[in-house]
Enzyme design. Sequence first.
Site, PDB file in Angstrom:
ATOM      1  N   ARG A  54      -3.899  39.243 -20.024  1.00 17.94           N
ATOM      2  CA  ARG A  54      -4.933  39.636 -20.741  1.00 17.94           C
ATOM      3  C   ARG A  54      -5.479  40.698 -20.408  1.00 17.94           C
ATOM      4  O   ARG A  54      -5.743  42.075 -21.482  1.00 17.94           O
ATOM      5  CB  ARG A  54      -6.224  39.000 -20.624  1.00 17.94           C
ATOM      6  CG  ARG A  54      -6.874  38.879 -21.807  1.00 17.94           C
ATOM      7  CD  ARG A  54      -8.120  37.925 -21.983  1.00 17.94           C
ATOM      8  NE  ARG A  54      -8.257  36.819 -20.641  1.00 17.94           N
ATOM      9  CZ  ARG A  54      -8.111  36.092 -20.314  1.00 17.94           C
ATOM     10  NH1 ARG A  54      -9.383  35.602 -21.195  1.00 17.94           N
ATOM     11  NH2 ARG A  54      -9.425  35.200 -18.941  1.00 17.94           N
ATOM     12  N   LYS A 213      -3.434  14.623 -20.794  1.00 10.55           N
ATOM     13  CA  LYS A 213      -2.483  13.860 -20.087  1.00 10.55           C
ATOM     14  C   LYS A 213      -2.179  12.931 -20.249  1.00 10.55           C
ATOM     15  O   LYS A 213      -1.391  11.913 -20.486  1.00 10.55           O
ATOM     16  CB  LYS A 213      -2.221  14.292 -18.679  1.00 10.55           C
ATOM     17  CG  LYS A 213      -2.704  15.777 -17.769  1.00 10.55           C
ATOM     18  CD  LYS A 213      -2.971  15.566 -16.836  1.00 10.55           C
ATOM     19  CE  LYS A 213      -3.074  17.007 -16.150  1.00 10.55           C
ATOM     20  NZ  LYS A 213      -3.755  17.821 -14.683  1.00 10.55           N
TER      21      LYS A 213
END
Length: 444
Positions: A54, A213
């Site tokens: 970034r 998950k």
Amino acid sequence: MTPPSDPGSLPPLRVAVLGCGTVGGEVVRLLLAQADDFTARIGRPLELVGIAVRRAGKERPGIDPALFTTDAQTLVSRTDIDLVIEVIGGIEPARTLILTALASGASVVTANKALLAEDGATLYDAAERAGADLYYEAAVAGAIPIVRPLRESLVGDEVTAVIGILNGTTNFILDKMDTEGAGFAEALADAQELGYAEADPTADVEGFDAAAKAAILSSLAFHSRVGIGDVHREGITEVTAADIASAREMGCVVKLLAICQLSDGGRPDGTGPGRTVSVRVHPAMIPRSHPLAGVGGAYNAVFVESRFAGRLMFYGPGAGGSPTASAVLGDLVTVARNRVRGASGPGESSYAQRVVTGIGDVVTRYHLSLAVADVAGVLATIAHCFAEHGVSIQTVRQQGREGDAQLVIVTHRATDAALSATVDALRRLDVVSEVTSVMRVEGE
Ligand SMILES: NC(=O)C1=CN([C@@H]2O[C@H](COP(=O)(O)OP(=O)(O)OC[C@H]3O[C@@H](n4cnc5c(N)ncnc54)[C@H](O)[C@@H]3O)[C@@H](O)[C@H]2O)C=CC1
Ligand SMILES: N[C@@H](CC=O)C(=O)O
Ligand code: NA
């Protein structure tokens, strides 16, 4: 006889890394440090051709500054890249970048459970269409091999349950609150400092990360598409020091559990038509003698129950830069080997299309704390309320206070729907000033 060719002299497989934070930084460091071993293991060298970040100006010692770019989209659009590692996280731009990479001919390794649980189907379909690999071992339980065991090793069995501690940050926090009497905020700050927490730690403490998950593991275990929206989720922000003390008095410990179960089909061996799946993430009290009770710090553990193998347990570091990088690099070497052979690994298996049921039908035990008026007949009124809703009480303990009392009640097994109706009715009783906490009791 032709001498074996030196793998180092063969054309390299080109690798791009998206994101250079906690995990990405370790992936790049370990990839460069193990270059020769990876060449030998793969049969061709890997060449790191770009790292999308970034902020380009940041100091990153040991990495050639020419590799950095802030234009991830142009990097993944290159058609000369074989392997893309996505460790940015979040939904966008990660999804678009992965889809572009696959469409450009690369195989993809990602640690992005949030994206897989939100929109895995789009990614799996894109990988299938491109004939490319999409691997994601790091997305669940960090370094612990659990995706590949479910996707490959246990694919000849029938998995009936996956139960575990899938979030390192919350396990670290609950462990510190239990063993050191630490406060929630202080323990969370430590977990962030150690690189365990998500960029937005709300994902950890509110259970979104563990739910993502659980969705991924359920999809693999039950050959179905289970998304984050199918998972019943409760985080740990309402777990108090009093809950932890109460658990201790019962010989229990509080853990954030993920519980994924295949229903019984009604036949004597458990099989039968119309079997459904339930997936939930919530804090629960478990006995200190239970194997999951001893899982401390940022460690994770996953129990898998299957029809033929029986019970298996997977245990290890569930978060952190190097452990997660280990899983990412394991996938990288695997997809690189597939490329060298001109092959690809297994794709998505969702043929069973199990229906996911809601929390209401789930059966378990409950621990409740109630602040009640310390007057004659209060126990009878409360016991009657439980009985009316078909919830049987196992134990009641009373701790007196001035003018009122604290009742701690543990129930026998009941459905979540029956327990919720009981709690609603308790709240309406004049003798109950507050339902202080309600927590499931698992593992007995
Ligand atoms: N930290 C851990 O223990 C684990 C993390 N994961 C997953 O790994 C992924 C990365 O996690 P962390 O490294 O912990 O996060 P992080 O926040 O430390 O790193 C992400 C990096 O991506 C960069 N980034 C953001 N947008 C970008 C863009 N458009 N282009 C290029 N770079 C961009 C950020 O500046 C940051 O450096 C996430 O999907 C996370 O869920 C999975 C298992 C464990
Ligand atoms: N934030 C996650 C990182 C690994 O998946 C966790 O704490 O488990
Ligand atoms: Na893993």
